[in-house]
Scaffold this active site. Structure first.
Site, PDB file in Angstrom:
ATOM      1  N   LYS A 127       0.858  -1.189   0.000  1.00 47.06           N
ATOM      2  CA  LYS A 127       0.000   0.000   0.000  1.00 47.06           C
ATOM      3  C   LYS A 127       0.892   1.235   0.000  1.00 47.06           C
ATOM      4  O   LYS A 127       1.701   1.437   0.914  1.00 47.06           O
ATOM      5  CB  LYS A 127      -0.899  -0.008   1.240  1.00 47.06           C
ATOM      6  N   LYS A 166      -2.136  -1.515  -3.871  1.00 50.83           N
ATOM      7  CA  LYS A 166      -2.987  -0.328  -3.804  1.00 50.83           C
ATOM      8  C   LYS A 166      -2.169   0.933  -3.897  1.00 50.83           C
ATOM      9  O   LYS A 166      -1.159   1.030  -3.185  1.00 50.83           O
ATOM     10  CB  LYS A 166      -3.732  -0.365  -2.469  1.00 50.83           C
TER      11      LYS A 166
END
Ligand code: PBG
Length: 329
Positions: free
Chosen positions: A200, A253
């Site tokens: 992330k 992400k």
């Protein structure tokens, strides 16, 4: 006379593009509704469906109305939702996130009562529940790692006990997947899976989400825990750590600016790969469509296809319903 004599080109890729039926036959990537995971924002209150200004077409629901939305999602053919909570009260440690009657806990029960078959995933993080907006415990302006793990475990356990099928830690503290796995197992919750936000990045594309979830950090930013967008090898290490700690599905992400990471993770590991098509990716297409700069529906389908082509088995996307309606036509 040109250099190439007409009719002398041996291989003509256009032959396989000349008619729709032929293009259908050689298509390499096909989206299906079960690829999608639909994010839902749940807030306190009753009977609420409140538009989110930064994400046109998305809403904040209360625990009762969210069940209707989940039912509509399921009926379309989408198999899973992921829940984000916006509590009434925030404090320094995010204690409302592990309350038995918390917003997410109530939403899980309401959804499961209505549609037991749907896969309910919950985002596990503190930023929506803390008054400082950071994803961990703060002391002297620092975000503490190990002190945060216990709180994340409490939240994950509470979601699991309310009936969540999977928990999705998005905080980026080190060691949290292992800690959560151990906590779940110690309570006999072996069947509750972990979808980890493994790679992330500290991304500007989360802007619209932070408006939606009221979770923007009140000081500083998230660069001491989320990843530097410049790093790819580090993403592989992060993913490997999470798999070793017990992650069932790993996530990259954002999605669109990180297709290279999705591609590498898919090729290096043998677990399902999810990609989060984040709020900024949603809102930039929605806004450009509203202004007539591009055809939003076509841009949406192209983007989702590209994310799958790069290697994503699952796509968390605010476009889940819209894309499914097109696929179902
Ligand atoms: C919570 C969390 C965020 C997102 C998912 N979980 C925000 C953040 O890290 O600041 C972003 C999702 C999106 O932009 O759609 N940590």
């Amino acid at each position: 006379m040109g250099v190439i004599e007409v009719g002398r080109i041996l291989y003509r890729p256009r032959r396989l593009r000349k008619m729709p039926a032929l293009r259908d036959m050689v298509r390499e990537t096909i989206l299906t509704p079960s690829d999608f995971i639909y994010p839902l924002f749940v807030r306190y209150g009753n009977g609420i469906k409140e538009p989110i200004s930064s994400m046109p077409g998305q809403f904040r629901f209360s625990s009762d109305t969210v069940a209707d939305e989940a039912e509509e999602t399921w009926t379309l053919g989408i198999r899973a939702v992921i829940l984000f909570g916006i509590p009434e009260k925030k404090d320094s440690i995010g204690s409302s996130s592990w309350k038995e009657d918390g917003v997410v806990q109530r939403a899980i029960k309401a959804i499961k009562e209505k549609i037991p078959e749907i896969v309910v995933i919950t985002d596990v993080c503190l930023c929506e529940y803390t008054d400082h907006g950071h994803c961990g415990v703060v002391r002297d302006g620092k975000i503490l790692n190990d002190e945060t793990l216990e709180l994340l475990c409490r939240q994950a356990l509470s979601h699991a006990k309310a009936g969540a099928d999977m928990v999705a830690p998005s905080d980026m503290m080190d060691g949290r997947v292992g800690a959560i796995r151990e906590a779940l197992d110690s309570e006999g919750l072996y069947d509750v899976g972990i979808l980890s936000y493994a790679a992330k990045y500290a991304s500007s594309f989360y802007g619209p989400f932070r408006v939606a979830a009221e979770s923007a950090p009140q000081f500083g930013d998230r660069t001491t825990y989320q990843m530097d967008p410049s790093n790819a090898r580090e993403a592989i290490r992060e993913v490997k750590l999470d798999i070793d700690e017990g992650a069932d599905i790993v996530m990259v992400k954002p999605a669109l600016p990180y297709l290279d990471i999705i591609f590498q993770v898919k090729n290096l590991f043998n677990v399902p790969v999810a990609a989060y098509n984040v709020s900024g990716e949603y809102s930039m297409i929605t806004a450009a469509d509203e202004r007539g700069f591009l055809d939003g529906k076509r841009a949406m389908m192209e983007m989702l296809t590209a994310i799958k082509r790069a290697g994503a088995d699952l796509i968390i996307t605010y476009f889940s319903k819209e894309a499914t309606k097109i696929l179902n036509q």
